[in-house]
Design an enzyme around this catalytic site. Structure first.
Site, short mmCIF file in Angstrom:
data_model
loop_
_atom_site.label_atom_id
_atom_site.label_comp_id
_atom_site.label_asym_id
_atom_site.label_seq_id
_atom_site.Cartn_x
_atom_site.Cartn_y
_atom_site.Cartn_z
N HIS A 33 180.64 48.50 40.75
CA HIS A 33 181.58 49.31 41.53
C HIS A 33 181.02 49.63 42.92
CE1 HIS A 33 183.54 50.81 37.54
NE2 HIS A 33 183.97 49.61 37.92
N CYS B 197 152.83 38.89 30.65
CA CYS B 197 153.22 38.65 29.26
C CYS B 197 153.59 37.19 29.02
CB CYS B 197 154.36 39.57 28.85
SG CYS B 197 155.78 39.49 29.96
N HIS C 105 160.55 40.50 29.76
CA HIS C 105 159.33 40.54 28.95
C HIS C 105 159.33 39.39 27.95
CE1 HIS C 105 155.79 42.33 27.24
NE2 HIS C 105 156.36 42.54 26.07
#
Length: 781
Positions: free
Chosen positions: A191, A295, A741
């Site tokens: 929006h 990671c 991740h």
């Protein structure tokens, strides 16, 4: 003896200190850390003797940290929150998105005392530091080390510190409109962006972040697409009658949300949040510390070191000392040394022990039952990323790209001894069979480490449920309601359907047939020439929508524990098939030359323009029309190459354009092929690459023929049956591979184990349907 040692001591003062790797875990270990004062390389107690034997360097700075004792009669901390299990707010307001550094968040770590001594090998003679009796060059060397900011510390700061906000270019001359409205752009669904597109108003402030300290307010600039500073924010708020001094904070800033996401990973199914995960410790169950968006590396390496090939190469058949002796003078830059070190760290179990927990009420440190210290793979990351600018950064990366880069680097260091190369257990051959309308065929062969699969959403087994969900979603959106997570239904596509897309016939347009001496339509089928020990499947969950906008497919893949790909083996040249004749590159190059629309050329020529110039105008505007061609022609009349014949112009490719595409992340060979196919236009070349995702540098779709006998490209590949068992999954959460991740799930000792950075535990419900990379091990017959 000591005077003789110091007399022969040659110190390169000030050199190498900036690259010093001093890790807190080593400093706090039982033996502390020994720093060679000649090379500034640091060693643990078990390894310092090896370095002395190898280099003869006798003088070391020994640093040891011991935990400070907490007085038992110290008054307890006064609570500031009426809550149990919640930490207090930081006493000092952080000014940086950082942890444990000046201006950042307090990490509440225990405090340690640090001692320094000079140690002389081989007898480990110990001298206190500081001491005026030490030679000046020794004192200078030690001072340089103690004052230097180590590589670990620099990486921590780089990993956590957010970019400083810049002052907006729109703030100083902002035109404000008093229409009696304060627009609310909350609630999502773009929006706020749509409001900016409609009005062009550049700046917005999140009122819930405004307090008396205006620097902490969240101001966003849509033209600059970033959070910014508004030095006149007080004045701009006062325009609407808002007194900032009386406002209280009610919302998190963008930076705080970023920090919240970076520090709390228990939000998704792939991490089995909400499950009672039993912590695991011991050999093969060692976690890897997140170095800041690392990671992708941790998840990939956990699976890689669960294979027999890498376990044998870098652990079972490779001891640390021989690897150290064989390493160059600086072992920190040797990939073999760092992989051996990483392998022993992950597989020995030496570092897979419960972590110490800070205890404010007792002097003795206690252990946690759920967390381990893990090992920080800093040196390995520095070595493997040395030749790759993206992996050298602290940004999130694609686990697939990292895996391919990793196996490439390991293969390179084994170029002279392929028998020791553990990456060959992943390598396999692919053969493309191309049949053109002449009835003749061509075969191309290439090597790969991964099988990249498209996801055919039309093969979903729950189409009815998905359609019902989309209707429900549309109804709720029209009513202004949200869809709950329990109501979401995702398409479920069988892995078998994904594998079928790899082998399915593919239509190739504008294929140059050496039999017909012309372009025609051909059909391509792909098969495997060998079955590797370990098969890696990559699910193409990220696709490009119109306008090159990346989108992640919201889909589940139903993956069985056992698969059989025997039917995917290529059959080679069959009886009765005739190979396409060998063709000259000149014929092919001429066939690939872009062709101008003659109607457009004729109309431009009739206006008095040069025929060659008109052809170039039509080609460079993709034959879209006379008006576009004329506009191009008028703006390129003075180009230095405007009079060069098209055939000569297409013969060479501008290296600067190749470099531009390479900077976008494309391989050089693919870039050249794309530029050749698009007449040297970068934008068209980029389009061509996205529209031809299967294009390979090692296989040209216009190839003519190949032999079906075993070729050097197939030599040395492992091979066997086509039955495989799933043993590893790398899952991803996030909107793109550059954020989010990664977590690994690995089948070990008959049970699934979750590796979530330094958290290792028995998996309760492995997310087999959410994998990004699937690792299969071939079953022996």
């Amino acid at each position: 003896m000591n005077s003789v040692t110091f007399a022969s001591f040659d110190l390169p003062v000030g050199e190498g200190v900036n690259g010093l790797y001093v890790q807190a875990l080593s400093l706090r270990s039982e033996g502390g850390l020994f720093i060679d004062l000649n090379t500034f390389l640091a060693y643990g107690k078990d390894c310092v003797g090896w370095n002395f034997e190898k280099t003869g360097n006798p003088v070391y700075l020994h640093i040891k940290q011991t935990r400070k004792l907490v007085p038992e009669d110290r008054p307890s901390k006064k609570p500031t929150l009426l809550a149990i299990g919640f930490e207090d707010r930081p006493s000092k307001k952080p000014t940086l998105l950082a942890i444990g550094i000046e201006g950042g968040f307090d990490n509440n770590e225990a405090e340690y005392d640090e001692t320094h001594n000079i140690v002389i090998l081989p007898d480990y003679v110990t001298l206190p530091f500081p001491s005026v009796e030490l030679p000046e060059k020794v004192r200078l060397a030690v001072d340089a080390i103690l004052m230097a900011e180590g590589a670990e510390r620099k990486e921590q700061v780089a990993a956590w510190t957010a970019d400083k906000k810049q002052t907006s270019a729109y703030a100083m001359n902002l035109q404000q409109i008093d229409n009696g409205k304060i627009w609310d752009g909350t609630g999502g669904n773009n929006h706020a962006i749509e409001h900016y597109k409609e009005t062009g108003y550049p700046l917005a402030v999140k009122l819930g972040t405004v307090t008396a300290d205006l620097e902490g307010a969240d101001v966003f600039s849509y033209p600059e697409d970033d959070s910014v500073l508004d030095p006149l924010l007080a004045q701009h708020l006062a325009f609407f009658g808002i007194d900032f001094s009386s406002l209280k904070k009610t919302e998190m800033t963008t930076a705080e949300r970023e920090l919240d996401q970076n520090t709390n990973f228990d939000w998704n199914r792939i991490q089995e949040s909400g499950e009672e995960v039993e912590p695991l410790f011991g050999p093969g169950y060692t976690g890897l510390v997140n170095l800041g968006n690392s990671c992708y590396l941790a998840a990939t390496m956990q699976v890689v070191f669960s294979t027999r090939s890498f376990c044998s190469r870098y652990y079972m058949n490779q001891n640390l000392k021989p690897a150290f002796v064989a390493a160059p003078a600086d072992p920190t830059v040797d990939l073999n040394m760092q992989l051996t070190k990483l392998g022993h760290g992950l597989l020995s179990g030496k570092y897979s022990i419960p972590a110490l927990k800070k205890d404010d009420t007792a002097n003795a440190a206690t252990t946690t039952d759920t967390k381990q210290e893990g090992i920080p793979p800093r040196m390995f990351k520095a070595v493997i990323a040395a030749s790759h600018p993206e992996f050298s950064s602290m940004r999130q990366q694609d686990a697939l790209e990292f895996f391919l880069h990793f196996v490439d680097q390991v293969e390179r260091v084994h170029s002279g001894k392929p028998d020791l190369d553990p990456t060959k257990s992943f390598k396999f051959g692919i053969e493309d069979r191309i049949a053109c309308s002449s009835g003749k065929v061509a075969y191309n062969r290439r090597l790969d480490y991964i099988l990249s699969l498209n996801i055919p959403l039309h093969e979903a087994t729950n189409k009815g449920e998905v359609e019902t969900f989309h209707k429900l979603k549309a109804e709720k959106i029209s009513e202004g309601k949200d869809v709950s997570s329990d109501e979401i239904v995702r398409p479920r596509v069988p892995l078998e359907a994904c594998l079928a897309t790899f082998s399915a016939p593919e239509e190739i347009h504008d294929f140059y047939s050496t039999a017909l001496k012309a372009k025609t339509t051909a059909f391509k089928n792909a098969g495997l020439t060998s079955f590797p020990d370990y098969l890696v499947l990559h699910m193409r969950k990220f696709v490009m929508e119109e306008g090159w906008v990346p989108k992640k497919l919201d889909v589940y893949i139903d993956v069985p524990d056992i698969i059989d790909i025997t039917h995917m083996r290529s059959k080679g040249l069959q009886p009765g098939e005739e190979l396409l004749p060998e063709g000259g590159s000149e014929d092919e190059a001429e066939s690939n030359m872009p062709v101008a629309d003659q109607d457009i050329v004729s109309q431009l020529v009739s206006m008095g323009f040069n025929h060659l110039h008109c052809q170039k105008a039509a080609i460079n505007t993709s034959n879209t029309g006379v008006e576009a061609a004329m506009n191009w022609l008028l703006s390129h009349m003075d180009d230095p190459d405007i009079d060069i014949p098209i055939s000569q112009q297409g013969a060479t490719i501008d290296q600067s354009k190749v470099d531009t595409l390479i900077s976008f992340g494309f391989q050089e060979e693919i870039a050249r092929k794309a530029l050749k196919a698009s007449g040297g236009d970068i934008e068209k070349a980029t389009d061509w690459i996205f529209n031809n995702p299967d294009a390979s540098a090692s296989s040209d779709m216009d190839a003519t023929s190949s032999s079906t006998v075993q070729t050097p490209v197939d030599a040395g590949l492992t091979d066997g049956g086509g039955k495989y068992r799933l043993f590893g999954i790398v899952s991803h959460i996030g909107t793109s591979t550059q954020c989010g991740h990664y977590v690994a799930h690995i089948l070990k000792d008959g049970r699934w184990v979750i590796f979530n950075d330094d958290k290792v535990g028995a998996s309760v419900n492995p997310p087999k349907e959410m994998g990004y990379l699937y690792f299969f091990e071939r079953l022996n017959s």
